[in-house]
Design a protein around this motif. Structure first.
Motif, short mmCIF file in Angstrom:
data_model
loop_
_atom_site.label_atom_id
_atom_site.label_comp_id
_atom_site.label_asym_id
_atom_site.label_seq_id
_atom_site.Cartn_x
_atom_site.Cartn_y
_atom_site.Cartn_z
N ALA A 42 0.57 -1.20 0.11
CA ALA A 42 0.15 0.07 -0.10
C ALA A 42 0.87 1.24 -0.01
CB ALA A 42 -0.89 0.00 1.26
N VAL A 43 1.85 1.34 0.99
CA VAL A 43 2.99 2.40 0.80
C VAL A 43 3.73 2.76 -0.34
CG1 VAL A 43 4.92 3.59 2.05
CG2 VAL A 43 3.11 2.31 3.31
N SER A 44 3.77 1.43 -1.05
CA SER A 44 4.77 1.51 -2.47
C SER A 44 3.80 2.33 -3.47
CB SER A 44 4.73 0.00 -2.84
OG SER A 44 6.08 -0.49 -2.10
N TRP A 45 2.54 1.95 -3.48
CA TRP A 45 1.57 2.52 -4.36
C TRP A 45 1.14 4.13 -4.08
CZ3 TRP A 45 0.61 1.15 -9.08
CH2 TRP A 45 0.69 -0.11 -9.42
N LEU A 46 1.32 4.31 -2.88
CA LEU A 46 1.16 5.89 -2.36
C LEU A 46 2.32 6.55 -2.67
CD1 LEU A 46 -0.44 7.88 -0.60
CD2 LEU A 46 0.74 7.22 1.38
N ILE A 47 3.30 6.06 -2.43
CA ILE A 47 4.70 6.70 -2.99
C ILE A 47 4.68 6.92 -4.38
CG2 ILE A 47 7.24 6.47 -2.99
CD1 ILE A 47 5.93 7.20 -0.22
N PHE A 48 4.38 5.87 -5.20
CA PHE A 48 4.35 5.81 -6.50
C PHE A 48 3.43 7.15 -7.13
CE2 PHE A 48 2.13 4.91 -10.54
CZ PHE A 48 3.57 4.89 -11.43
N ILE A 49 2.18 7.00 -6.44
CA ILE A 49 1.22 8.38 -6.75
C ILE A 49 1.79 9.55 -6.35
CG2 ILE A 49 -1.21 8.94 -6.31
CD1 ILE A 49 -1.87 6.16 -5.96
N LEU A 50 2.12 9.69 -5.24
CA LEU A 50 2.85 11.13 -4.55
C LEU A 50 3.82 11.37 -5.68
CD1 LEU A 50 2.74 10.42 -1.00
CD2 LEU A 50 1.25 11.86 -2.19
N LEU A 51 4.74 10.61 -6.00
CA LEU A 51 6.14 11.16 -6.81
C LEU A 51 5.47 11.60 -8.16
CD1 LEU A 51 8.40 8.31 -6.13
CD2 LEU A 51 9.00 10.76 -5.64
N MET A 52 4.39 10.69 -8.92
CA MET A 52 3.84 11.23 -10.00
C MET A 52 3.29 12.30 -10.23
SD MET A 52 4.47 8.89 -12.53
CE MET A 52 3.14 9.52 -13.81
N ILE A 53 2.74 12.71 -9.05
CA ILE A 53 1.89 14.21 -8.69
C ILE A 53 3.13 15.13 -8.60
CG2 ILE A 53 0.82 15.64 -7.29
CD1 ILE A 53 -1.06 12.95 -6.37
N LYS A 54 4.07 14.95 -7.93
CA LYS A 54 5.03 15.77 -7.92
C LYS A 54 5.59 16.31 -9.18
CE LYS A 54 8.77 18.10 -5.44
NZ LYS A 54 9.42 18.27 -6.57
N ILE A 55 6.21 15.02 -9.94
CA ILE A 55 6.80 15.23 -11.27
C ILE A 55 5.75 16.03 -12.40
CG2 ILE A 55 7.73 13.86 -13.23
CD1 ILE A 55 8.51 11.71 -11.08
N VAL A 56 4.72 15.37 -12.37
CA VAL A 56 3.75 15.90 -13.61
C VAL A 56 3.14 17.39 -13.23
CG1 VAL A 56 1.64 15.41 -14.80
CG2 VAL A 56 3.23 13.42 -14.07
N ILE A 57 2.83 17.49 -12.02
CA ILE A 57 2.00 18.69 -11.61
C ILE A 57 2.83 19.95 -11.01
CG2 ILE A 57 -0.12 19.70 -10.09
CD1 ILE A 57 -1.32 16.97 -10.47
N PHE A 58 3.76 19.48 -10.03
CA PHE A 58 4.33 20.39 -9.29
C PHE A 58 5.92 20.88 -9.88
CE2 PHE A 58 2.49 18.96 -4.93
CZ PHE A 58 1.07 19.63 -5.51
N GLN A 59 6.32 20.20 -10.88
CA GLN A 59 7.51 20.71 -11.60
C GLN A 59 7.43 21.15 -12.89
OE1 GLN A 59 10.40 17.45 -8.98
NE2 GLN A 59 10.37 17.50 -11.22
N SER A 60 8.26 22.20 -13.33
CA SER A 60 8.32 22.28 -14.80
C SER A 60 9.51 22.21 -15.49
CB SER A 60 7.86 23.89 -14.79
OG SER A 60 8.95 24.79 -13.98
N TYR A 61 9.69 22.05 -16.63
CA TYR A 61 11.04 21.51 -17.27
C TYR A 61 11.58 22.55 -18.32
CZ TYR A 61 9.37 17.48 -14.43
OH TYR A 61 8.88 16.82 -13.72
N LYS A 62 12.60 22.63 -18.54
CA LYS A 62 13.14 22.95 -19.84
C LYS A 62 13.20 21.99 -21.05
CE LYS A 62 16.76 25.71 -17.57
NZ LYS A 62 18.11 25.76 -16.88
#
Length: 385
Positions: A42-62
């Motif tokens: 359960a924690v593995s899936w939670l971490i995966f979802i949180l990392l995806m949110i951080k990467i896709v929504i909370f970060q911008s890229y060159k």
């Protein structure tokens, strides 16, 4: 303001993941009536979802960053699906998600977590709340002090020492060296974790050499660091070569292999059975799994370099090799010398354990974020934030 919040999001994810990673690798069977395996999943899936949110929504890229991230992610994702092994994808996600965070801060946090969790697990074991898993190496008794395997105890102490050396890199002295020596003795006597104590012995020697030449002519430091870089390349190349050939046909190589608990001969056997797949493949290891291919005993694939090559395929192996070498080269240019030494120790560690590319074993892989996002060092990053 937004960057400060995004930094805290990553720190929260890291603390949640690293703390539970320690707990889930103890002999604890249940927590509040829930099986540890269920909680871990359960924690593995939670971490995966949180990392995806951080990467896709909370970060911008060159544009350049985006091209590299998409390209590497696609290759790792293909290899992950074909191999059924998610470890490298998890590591890559932690690296990508660390864009706005200081590497130094992450190491400090990991160090604090280990300072809390290690004594806690050992105390729970001593007072009988969790079991001590004991095993033998010949006539030597190996204790885990509450961890699921003696090697996990050795690993966590190994990580603690590396974090301590990195944090105190500008003021390493006799106390630090004594700390390392005492830790080596403890690991030999208690968990008898071979990879951990060999790696720490090498770390101690490298630190003493570094301290000796630190105030010498600059050319000696350049030769020293260049030698470490060449050593990292050789450890990778020789791991593949010695796993490809049958080391048992040569007396000297056979003795080296036995000293390393058969890492190369076992790797050779796995390579003979499965061969090399360009994009990656599933490799079955346990007794139950290998019965399907006509074997009666389990297989071992503990050399990290060969494991990446056979599990994840040639493109991913070449990318990992190039990135690691390029990272060390950049750290030499930036004069982050203690980090270079630590990365060399992990390269040696990778000849004996898969943990070289596993974030749970090697949090220093997060330094790849400095390379990916062209950070010139944490002081400059902190000024930008």
């Amino acid at each position: 303001m937004h960057k400060s919040i995004y930094k805290k999001v990553y720190i929260f994810i890291f603390i949640l993941w690293y703390s539970t990673e320690v707990i889930f690798n103890t002999t604890l069977k249940t927590f509040m009536g829930i099986r540890i395996e269920t909680l871990s999943n359960a924690v593995s899936w939670l971490i995966f979802i949180l990392l995806m949110i951080k990467i896709v929504i909370f970060q911008s890229y060159k544009k350049k960053e985006l091209i590299i991230i998409i390209g590497v992610t696609l290759l790792i994702a293909i290899a992950t699906v074909l191999s059924g092994h998610r470890t490298l994808l998890s590591t890559w996600m932690f690296i990508v998600a660390a864009k706005n965070n200081s590497f130094d801060e992450i190491v400090h946090i990991a160090y604090r977590i280990l300072q809390i969790m290690l004594p806690l697990v050992i105390a729970l074991c001593i007072f009988g709340f969790i079991e001590d898993f004991t095993m033998m190496r010949g006539s030597i008794q190996r204790l885990s002090l509450g961890f699921s395997h003696p090697n996990y105890l050795g690993l966590r102490i190994f990580q603690l020492i590396l974090c301590n050396c990195y944090i105190n890199r500008d003021k390493l002295g006799i106390l630090n060296y004594c700390y390392v020596i005492l830790t080596i003795v403890f690991i030999i006597k208690v968990p008898n974790s071979q990879t951990a104590y060999i790696s720490l012995i090498v770390l101690l020697v490298l630190l003493l050499i570094y301290k000796y030449i630190e105030n010498q002519q600059q050319i000696f430091m350049k030769i020293y660091l260049g030698g470490l870089l060449i050593g990292i390349i050789l450890l990778n190349v020789l791991s593949i070569i010695l796993s490809y050939i049958d080391v048992n046909r040569n007396l000297l190589l056979s003795r080296i292999d036995k000293w390393m608990s058969g890492r190369f001969s076992w790797g050779h056997r796995v390579w003979q059975i499965y061969g090399t797949s360009f994009w990656g493949q599933q490799i079955y290891m346990t007794e139950e799994e290998v019965r399907g291919i006509g074997l009666t005993s389990r297989l071992y694939l503990d050399n990290a370099y060969l494991s990446i090559l056979l599990r994840y395929g040639i493109p991913v192996f070449l990318i990992c090799t190039f990135f690691y070498i390029f990272l060390v080269r950049e750290m030499i240019i930036q004069k982050r010398n203690i980090l270079v030494i630590i990365l060399f120790v992990y390269a040696l560690y990778g000849t004996m354990e898969n943990g070289l590319y596993m974030m749970a074993h090697n949090i220093f892989l997060i330094a790849f974020a400095d390379l990916l996002y062209q950070k010139m060092g944490n002081k400059e990053l902190e000024k930008q934030l």
